[in-house]
Write a protein that holds these residues in place. Structure first.
Motif, PDB file in Angstrom:
ATOM      1  N   MET A 147      41.378   2.967  86.084  1.00 27.36           N
ATOM      2  CA  MET A 147      40.363   3.639  86.883  1.00 27.36           C
ATOM      3  C   MET A 147      40.888   3.843  88.297  1.00 27.36           C
ATOM      4  O   MET A 147      41.636   3.016  88.814  1.00 27.36           O
ATOM      5  CB  MET A 147      39.083   2.800  86.931  1.00 27.36           C
ATOM      6  CG  MET A 147      37.980   3.408  87.775  1.00 27.36           C
ATOM      7  SD  MET A 147      36.520   2.340  87.892  1.00 27.36           S
ATOM      8  CE  MET A 147      35.757   2.642  86.322  1.00 27.36           C
ATOM      9  N   LYS A 148      40.490   4.952  88.876  1.00 30.28           N
ATOM     10  CA  LYS A 148      40.726   5.212  90.291  1.00 30.28           C
ATOM     11  C   LYS A 148      39.389   5.601  90.892  1.00 30.28           C
ATOM     12  O   LYS A 148      38.716   6.499  90.395  1.00 30.28           O
ATOM     13  CB  LYS A 148      41.731   6.341  90.490  1.00 30.28           C
ATOM     14  CG  LYS A 148      41.945   6.683  91.951  1.00 30.28           C
ATOM     15  CD  LYS A 148      42.855   7.885  92.104  1.00 30.28           C
ATOM     16  CE  LYS A 148      42.901   8.324  93.541  1.00 30.28           C
ATOM     17  NZ  LYS A 148      43.533   9.628  93.702  1.00 30.28           N
ATOM     18  N   LYS A 149      38.985   4.871  91.938  1.00 25.72           N
ATOM     19  CA  LYS A 149      37.715   5.158  92.607  1.00 25.72           C
ATOM     20  C   LYS A 149      37.999   5.577  94.046  1.00 25.72           C
ATOM     21  O   LYS A 149      38.711   4.884  94.765  1.00 25.72           O
ATOM     22  CB  LYS A 149      36.808   3.931  92.619  1.00 25.72           C
ATOM     23  CG  LYS A 149      36.408   3.445  91.250  1.00 25.72           C
ATOM     24  CD  LYS A 149      35.335   2.380  91.308  1.00 25.72           C
ATOM     25  CE  LYS A 149      35.853   1.030  91.693  1.00 25.72           C
ATOM     26  NZ  LYS A 149      34.847  -0.039  91.591  1.00 25.72           N
ATOM     27  N   THR A 181      40.390   4.058  98.791  1.00 28.01           N
ATOM     28  CA  THR A 181      40.653   4.253  97.370  1.00 28.01           C
ATOM     29  C   THR A 181      40.867   2.891  96.721  1.00 28.01           C
ATOM     30  O   THR A 181      41.477   2.002  97.326  1.00 28.01           O
ATOM     31  CB  THR A 181      41.926   5.103  97.167  1.00 28.01           C
ATOM     32  OG1 THR A 181      41.735   6.371  97.786  1.00 28.01           O
ATOM     33  CG2 THR A 181      42.238   5.310  95.705  1.00 28.01           C
ATOM     34  N   ARG A 228      42.264   1.297  92.931  1.00 30.59           N
ATOM     35  CA  ARG A 228      42.879   1.535  91.619  1.00 30.59           C
ATOM     36  C   ARG A 228      42.816   0.207  90.866  1.00 30.59           C
ATOM     37  O   ARG A 228      43.100  -0.843  91.436  1.00 30.59           O
ATOM     38  CB  ARG A 228      44.321   1.993  91.780  1.00 30.59           C
ATOM     39  CG  ARG A 228      44.449   3.268  92.587  1.00 30.59           C
ATOM     40  CD  ARG A 228      45.914   3.557  92.954  1.00 30.59           C
ATOM     41  NE  ARG A 228      46.010   4.435  94.086  1.00 30.59           N
ATOM     42  CZ  ARG A 228      45.992   5.759  94.030  1.00 30.59           C
ATOM     43  NH1 ARG A 228      45.893   6.359  92.865  1.00 30.59           N
ATOM     44  NH2 ARG A 228      46.084   6.476  95.124  1.00 30.59           N
ATOM     45  N   THR A 273      34.071   9.611  93.852  1.00 34.11           N
ATOM     46  CA  THR A 273      34.630  10.071  92.576  1.00 34.11           C
ATOM     47  C   THR A 273      35.217   8.897  91.817  1.00 34.11           C
ATOM     48  O   THR A 273      35.732   7.946  92.413  1.00 34.11           O
ATOM     49  CB  THR A 273      35.745  11.129  92.772  1.00 34.11           C
ATOM     50  OG1 THR A 273      36.802  10.557  93.538  1.00 34.11           O
ATOM     51  CG2 THR A 273      35.225  12.382  93.436  1.00 34.11           C
ATOM     52  N   SER A 321      37.782   8.316  88.390  1.00 33.03           N
ATOM     53  CA  SER A 321      38.648   8.922  87.389  1.00 33.03           C
ATOM     54  C   SER A 321      39.081   7.849  86.406  1.00 33.03           C
ATOM     55  O   SER A 321      39.524   6.775  86.819  1.00 33.03           O
ATOM     56  CB  SER A 321      39.886   9.533  88.039  1.00 33.03           C
ATOM     57  OG  SER A 321      39.532  10.478  89.005  1.00 33.03           O
ATOM     58  N   CYS A 361      41.564   7.054  82.922  1.00 33.58           N
ATOM     59  CA  CYS A 361      42.694   7.566  82.150  1.00 33.58           C
ATOM     60  C   CYS A 361      43.164   6.464  81.196  1.00 33.58           C
ATOM     61  O   CYS A 361      42.775   5.312  81.332  1.00 33.58           O
ATOM     62  CB  CYS A 361      43.797   8.047  83.076  1.00 33.58           C
ATOM     63  SG  CYS A 361      44.378   6.813  84.259  1.00 33.58           S
ATOM     64  N   ASN A 418      46.657   5.869  86.687  1.00 33.88           N
ATOM     65  CA  ASN A 418      45.737   5.913  87.815  1.00 33.88           C
ATOM     66  C   ASN A 418      46.463   6.002  89.152  1.00 33.88           C
ATOM     67  O   ASN A 418      45.879   5.816  90.205  1.00 33.88           O
ATOM     68  CB  ASN A 418      44.763   4.740  87.804  1.00 33.88           C
ATOM     69  CG  ASN A 418      45.444   3.391  87.979  1.00 33.88           C
ATOM     70  OD1 ASN A 418      46.619   3.226  87.696  1.00 33.88           O
ATOM     71  ND2 ASN A 418      44.682   2.416  88.419  1.00 33.88           N
TER      72      ASN A 418
END
Length: 115
Positions: free
Chosen positions: A67-69, A75, A77, A102, A104, A106, A112
């Protein structure tokens, strides 16, 4: 000739299905994700330079994605784990001051790290 081609196609399809089902019984290797928080480590900021020491094997079988926030001012990760998991590497819950803009997800090693 058509029957022969159909037989070959059917045999390959059955072999592929058996191969896939055989792989499902084997345990997956844990995923590796970048783990960092830009409020504590400036190397976590974008643009990201992929520092090798921030790539971590996620804890056990609890994490299967990275996850990346992005949030105002930084940020994070991390590995995506269950909601209450506080194991190092798992995404932590933060207080009311951190509003995520946001997220993300993966599913591959080191995925990430992207911006």
């Amino acid at each position: 000739m058509r029957r022969l081609l159909l037989l070959v196609f059917f045999s390959v399809a059955v072999a592929r299905v058996l191969d896939v089902s055989g792989e499902a019984d084997e345990p997956d290797e844990p995923i590796k994700c970048y783990v960092c928080d830009s409020t504590k480590d400036s190397r976590c900021e974008d643009p990201f330079s992929y520092p090798a020491d921030l790539l971590m094997t996620c804890p056990g079988d609890r994490a299967d994605s990275c996850m990346k926030k992005n949030f105002e001012g930084g940020t994070e990760r991390c590995c995506l784990c269950s909601n209450n998991d506080t194991t190092p590497g798992c995404c932590g819950k933060h207080g009311p001051g951190r509003i995520v803009s946001t997220v993300s997800l993966c599913f591959a090693d080191g995925c990430n790290g992207s911006a």
